[in-house]
Motif scaffolding. Structure first.
Motif, PDB file in Angstrom:
ATOM      1  N   VAL A  60       0.730  -1.170  -0.002  1.00 55.77           N
ATOM      2  CA  VAL A  60      -0.123  -0.013   0.041  1.00 55.77           C
ATOM      3  C   VAL A  60       0.917   1.212  -0.047  1.00 55.77           C
ATOM      4  O   VAL A  60       0.663   2.248  -1.019  1.00 55.77           O
ATOM      5  N   ALA A  61       1.849   1.252   0.648  1.00 56.40           N
ATOM      6  CA  ALA A  61       2.864   2.448   0.930  1.00 56.40           C
ATOM      7  C   ALA A  61       3.369   2.802  -0.489  1.00 56.40           C
ATOM      8  O   ALA A  61       3.853   3.841  -0.882  1.00 56.40           O
ATOM      9  N   MET A  62       3.544   1.476  -1.393  1.00 60.49           N
ATOM     10  CA  MET A  62       4.493   1.818  -2.625  1.00 60.49           C
ATOM     11  C   MET A  62       3.735   1.703  -3.783  1.00 60.49           C
ATOM     12  O   MET A  62       3.857   1.750  -4.728  1.00 60.49           O
ATOM     13  N   ALA A  63       2.083   1.768  -3.329  1.00 59.57           N
ATOM     14  CA  ALA A  63       1.185   1.496  -4.630  1.00 59.57           C
ATOM     15  C   ALA A  63       1.258   2.699  -5.429  1.00 59.57           C
ATOM     16  O   ALA A  63       1.076   2.581  -6.726  1.00 59.57           O
ATOM     17  N   ASP A  64       1.557   3.863  -5.149  1.00 58.91           N
ATOM     18  CA  ASP A  64       1.468   4.988  -6.115  1.00 58.91           C
ATOM     19  C   ASP A  64       2.757   4.617  -7.011  1.00 58.91           C
ATOM     20  O   ASP A  64       2.758   4.920  -8.363  1.00 58.91           O
ATOM     21  N   ARG A  65       4.139   4.249  -6.491  1.00 59.24           N
ATOM     22  CA  ARG A  65       5.196   4.034  -7.391  1.00 59.24           C
ATOM     23  C   ARG A  65       5.041   2.872  -8.179  1.00 59.24           C
ATOM     24  O   ARG A  65       5.648   2.573  -9.182  1.00 59.24           O
ATOM     25  N   LEU A  66       4.575   1.873  -7.676  1.00 56.37           N
ATOM     26  CA  LEU A  66       4.344   0.408  -8.259  1.00 56.37           C
ATOM     27  C   LEU A  66       3.089   0.206  -9.089  1.00 56.37           C
ATOM     28  O   LEU A  66       2.963  -0.816  -9.745  1.00 56.37           O
ATOM     29  N   ASP A  67       2.145   1.185  -9.113  1.00 51.13           N
ATOM     30  CA  ASP A  67       0.852   1.144  -9.808  1.00 51.13           C
ATOM     31  C   ASP A  67       0.084  -0.028  -9.287  1.00 51.13           C
ATOM     32  O   ASP A  67      -0.708  -0.863 -10.231  1.00 51.13           O
ATOM     33  N   VAL A  68      -0.027  -0.212  -7.970  1.00 46.04           N
ATOM     34  CA  VAL A  68      -0.822  -1.161  -7.515  1.00 46.04           C
ATOM     35  C   VAL A  68      -2.237  -0.630  -7.333  1.00 46.04           C
ATOM     36  O   VAL A  68      -2.509   0.619  -6.952  1.00 46.04           O
ATOM     37  N   GLN A  69      -3.212  -1.715  -7.676  1.00 50.14           N
ATOM     38  CA  GLN A  69      -4.624  -1.262  -7.598  1.00 50.14           C
ATOM     39  C   GLN A  69      -5.346  -1.683  -6.592  1.00 50.14           C
ATOM     40  O   GLN A  69      -6.193  -1.148  -5.884  1.00 50.14           O
ATOM     41  N   THR A  70      -4.880  -3.026  -6.115  1.00 51.32           N
ATOM     42  CA  THR A  70      -5.821  -3.665  -5.098  1.00 51.32           C
ATOM     43  C   THR A  70      -4.709  -4.464  -4.181  1.00 51.32           C
ATOM     44  O   THR A  70      -3.882  -5.136  -4.700  1.00 51.32           O
ATOM     45  N   VAL A  71      -4.790  -4.576  -2.895  1.00 50.57           N
ATOM     46  CA  VAL A  71      -4.179  -5.408  -1.932  1.00 50.57           C
ATOM     47  C   VAL A  71      -5.162  -5.876  -1.107  1.00 50.57           C
ATOM     48  O   VAL A  71      -6.054  -5.211  -0.589  1.00 50.57           O
ATOM     49  N   ILE A  72      -5.181  -7.445  -1.019  1.00 49.09           N
ATOM     50  CA  ILE A  72      -5.992  -8.270  -0.134  1.00 49.09           C
ATOM     51  C   ILE A  72      -5.354  -9.133   0.728  1.00 49.09           C
ATOM     52  O   ILE A  72      -4.237  -9.648   0.264  1.00 49.09           O
ATOM     53  N   PHE A  73      -5.591  -8.960   2.079  1.00 46.58           N
ATOM     54  CA  PHE A  73      -4.949  -9.909   3.027  1.00 46.58           C
ATOM     55  C   PHE A  73      -5.774 -10.158   4.417  1.00 46.58           C
ATOM     56  O   PHE A  73      -6.403  -9.333   4.866  1.00 46.58           O
ATOM     57  N   ASP A  74      -5.820 -11.282   4.869  1.00 51.20           N
ATOM     58  CA  ASP A  74      -6.628 -11.732   6.264  1.00 51.20           C
ATOM     59  C   ASP A  74      -7.915 -10.869   6.128  1.00 51.20           C
ATOM     60  O   ASP A  74      -8.339 -10.369   6.952  1.00 51.20           O
ATOM     61  N   ASP A  75      -8.777 -11.202   4.972  1.00 49.75           N
ATOM     62  CA  ASP A  75     -10.133 -10.786   5.016  1.00 49.75           C
ATOM     63  C   ASP A  75     -10.247  -9.330   4.910  1.00 49.75           C
ATOM     64  O   ASP A  75     -11.198  -8.883   5.508  1.00 49.75           O
ATOM     65  N   ARG A  76      -9.267  -8.545   4.581  1.00 53.00           N
ATOM     66  CA  ARG A  76      -9.284  -7.078   4.506  1.00 53.00           C
ATOM     67  C   ARG A  76      -9.185  -6.619   2.961  1.00 53.00           C
ATOM     68  O   ARG A  76      -7.828  -7.404   2.315  1.00 53.00           O
ATOM     69  N   ILE A  77      -9.385  -5.695   2.473  1.00 50.39           N
ATOM     70  CA  ILE A  77      -9.069  -5.093   1.227  1.00 50.39           C
ATOM     71  C   ILE A  77      -8.537  -3.564   0.867  1.00 50.39           C
ATOM     72  O   ILE A  77      -9.208  -2.788   1.900  1.00 50.39           O
ATOM     73  N   TRP A  78      -7.765  -3.167   0.412  1.00 52.69           N
ATOM     74  CA  TRP A  78      -7.311  -1.873   0.040  1.00 52.69           C
ATOM     75  C   TRP A  78      -7.411  -1.571  -1.268  1.00 52.69           C
ATOM     76  O   TRP A  78      -6.823  -2.406  -1.801  1.00 52.69           O
ATOM     77  N   THR A  79      -8.101  -0.508  -1.792  1.00 55.17           N
ATOM     78  CA  THR A  79      -8.154  -0.350  -3.172  1.00 55.17           C
ATOM     79  C   THR A  79      -7.415   1.013  -3.490  1.00 55.17           C
ATOM     80  O   THR A  79      -8.145   1.954  -2.841  1.00 55.17           O
ATOM     81  N   ALA A  80      -6.826   1.472  -4.437  1.00 58.29           N
ATOM     82  CA  ALA A  80      -6.455   2.775  -4.804  1.00 58.29           C
ATOM     83  C   ALA A  80      -7.715   3.690  -5.769  1.00 58.29           C
ATOM     84  O   ALA A  80      -8.728   2.710  -5.962  1.00 58.29           O
ATOM     85  N   GLY A  81      -7.436   4.619  -5.738  1.00 60.02           N
ATOM     86  CA  GLY A  81      -8.427   5.489  -6.375  1.00 60.02           C
ATOM     87  C   GLY A  81      -9.611   6.046  -5.398  1.00 60.02           C
ATOM     88  O   GLY A  81      -9.367   6.320  -4.289  1.00 60.02           O
ATOM     89  N   SER A  82     -10.693   6.057  -5.820  1.00 60.66           N
ATOM     90  CA  SER A  82     -11.776   6.704  -4.977  1.00 60.66           C
ATOM     91  C   SER A  82     -12.090   6.216  -3.849  1.00 60.66           C
ATOM     92  O   SER A  82     -12.528   6.945  -2.832  1.00 60.66           O
ATOM     93  N   ARG A  83     -11.788   4.987  -3.389  1.00 61.67           N
ATOM     94  CA  ARG A  83     -12.120   4.277  -2.155  1.00 61.67           C
ATOM     95  C   ARG A  83     -10.973   4.109  -1.392  1.00 61.67           C
ATOM     96  O   ARG A  83     -11.084   3.449  -0.264  1.00 61.67           O
TER      97      ARG A  83
END
Length: 323
Positions: free
Chosen positions: A268-291
């Motif tokens: 998540v910290a590197m999402a901007d640099r690595l063009d990460v859109q979604t990270v999911i772990f341990d039944d939790r989700i983070w998504t880039a952009g509007s959410r």
């Protein structure tokens, strides 16, 4: 592995750093991210919140991840983060007092490496830890004493000013505090090539795979499932396009859960640099952009989607990149 190594033209008066804020503008059509909200990252542990720019967050995440990858305690990351806060405000500074430079203001003339090396965040961080582990008893030493033993600063008590923030970041980014670190990132990168590399991944996804491998170990606690599609992936999964990587942390255990959260929050910290859109772990989700401003949300795949043991991502970090 390439990090932000472009050094800022910054004048340091003591340890002050002038930095430009980065502002993200959401699409009017998106409608949910407030206009002109800045891209930024936050960590919150026990009610103490630390807010960072994206560049500061990337450097904090790298400093912590290197400690995790080397098998060092979270206290080592706290010491390093407090030091970098004091020396550079967590920016990769090009010039400071005399010939000092980089995150830790290391001096080539004092044997820390060349100018190019000390302004490479990965090299500089490892150089700091190489010196720290030679300090007898650093594991139980007060943060400011351990930092001073490495840095030999003219302001030996100043590191204590940053200890509370450093502890929060170290706890979150080392995975000891779960879903405690998140970033709000507006916009999306330009489309990239969809051609698959020899690993079965797009170039963007393969960069993520190789970076996690290098920073967290070879392989990181159970290895990768970079290409192909495992049983249980939902229709439309980014795995089908070669845009997703699963980083396994097996077997499921408290220690591996901590490591999994370290990897997830690093991504998540590197999402901007690595063009990460979604990270999911341990039944939790983070998504880039509007959410992204919602942080880590509960992840609840539909009952009909397939194997829930896979979909809940209890034993692996799922990351996918933008097309």
């Amino acid at each position: 592995m390439r990090f932000r190594t472009g050094v800022a033209v910054v004048a340091l008066a003591g340890v002050g750093v002038v930095a430009a804020g980065v502002w993200g503008v959401s699409s009017l059509l998106g409608g949910v991210t407030p206009f002109f909200q800045p891209d930024q990252c936050t960590a919150e542990v026990n009610g103490h919140e630390v807010t960072l720019s994206v560049e500061q967050a990337e450097n904090a995440a790298l400093i912590t991840a290197v400690a995790v990858g080397r098998g060092l305690p979270a206290h080592a990351a706290t010491i390093a983060l407090a030091t970098a806060f004091q020396e550079s405000k967590l920016y990769n500074v090009g010039a400071g007092d005399r010939d000092s430079a980089g995150l830790f203001q290391q001096r080539p003339s004092q044997g820390w490496g060349t100018k190019a090396q000390v302004t490479d965040p990965y090299y500089a961080t490892n150089a700091f830890y190489d010196a720290l582990v030679k300090v007898d008893g650093y594991e139980t030493m007060p943060v400011t004493e351990a930092a001073q033993a490495v840095q030999r600063s003219g302001f030996p008590d100043a590191y204590a000013d940053h200890e509370a923030d450093a502890r929060v970041l170290a706890s979150a980014l080392s995975g000891n505090s779960r879903h405690a670190f998140s970033c709000r990132l507006g916009g999306a990168p330009d489309a990239a090539s969809t051609r698959l590399t020899s690993s079965g991944l797009t170039h963007r996804a393969d960069v993520v795979r190789r970076e996690v491998d290098e920073v967290f170990g070879d392989p990181p606690m159970g290895g990768f499932a970079p290409g192909g599609v495992s049983t249980g992936h939902m229709s439309g999964s980014a795995h089908y396009d070669g845009r997703a990587v699963d980083v396994f942390v097996r077997p499921v255990s408290p220690a591996n859960k901590v490591r999994g959260w370290a990897i997830a929050q690093y991504l998540v910290a590197m999402a901007d640099r690595l063009d990460v859109q979604t990270v999911i772990f341990d039944d939790r989700i983070w998504t880039a952009g509007s959410r992204s401003g919602d942080g880590w949300r509960e992840y609840d795949p539909p009952e009909s989607a397939g194997d829930r043991a896979i979909l809940e991502h209890r034993d692996h970090v799922h990351v996918d990149v933008y097309p």
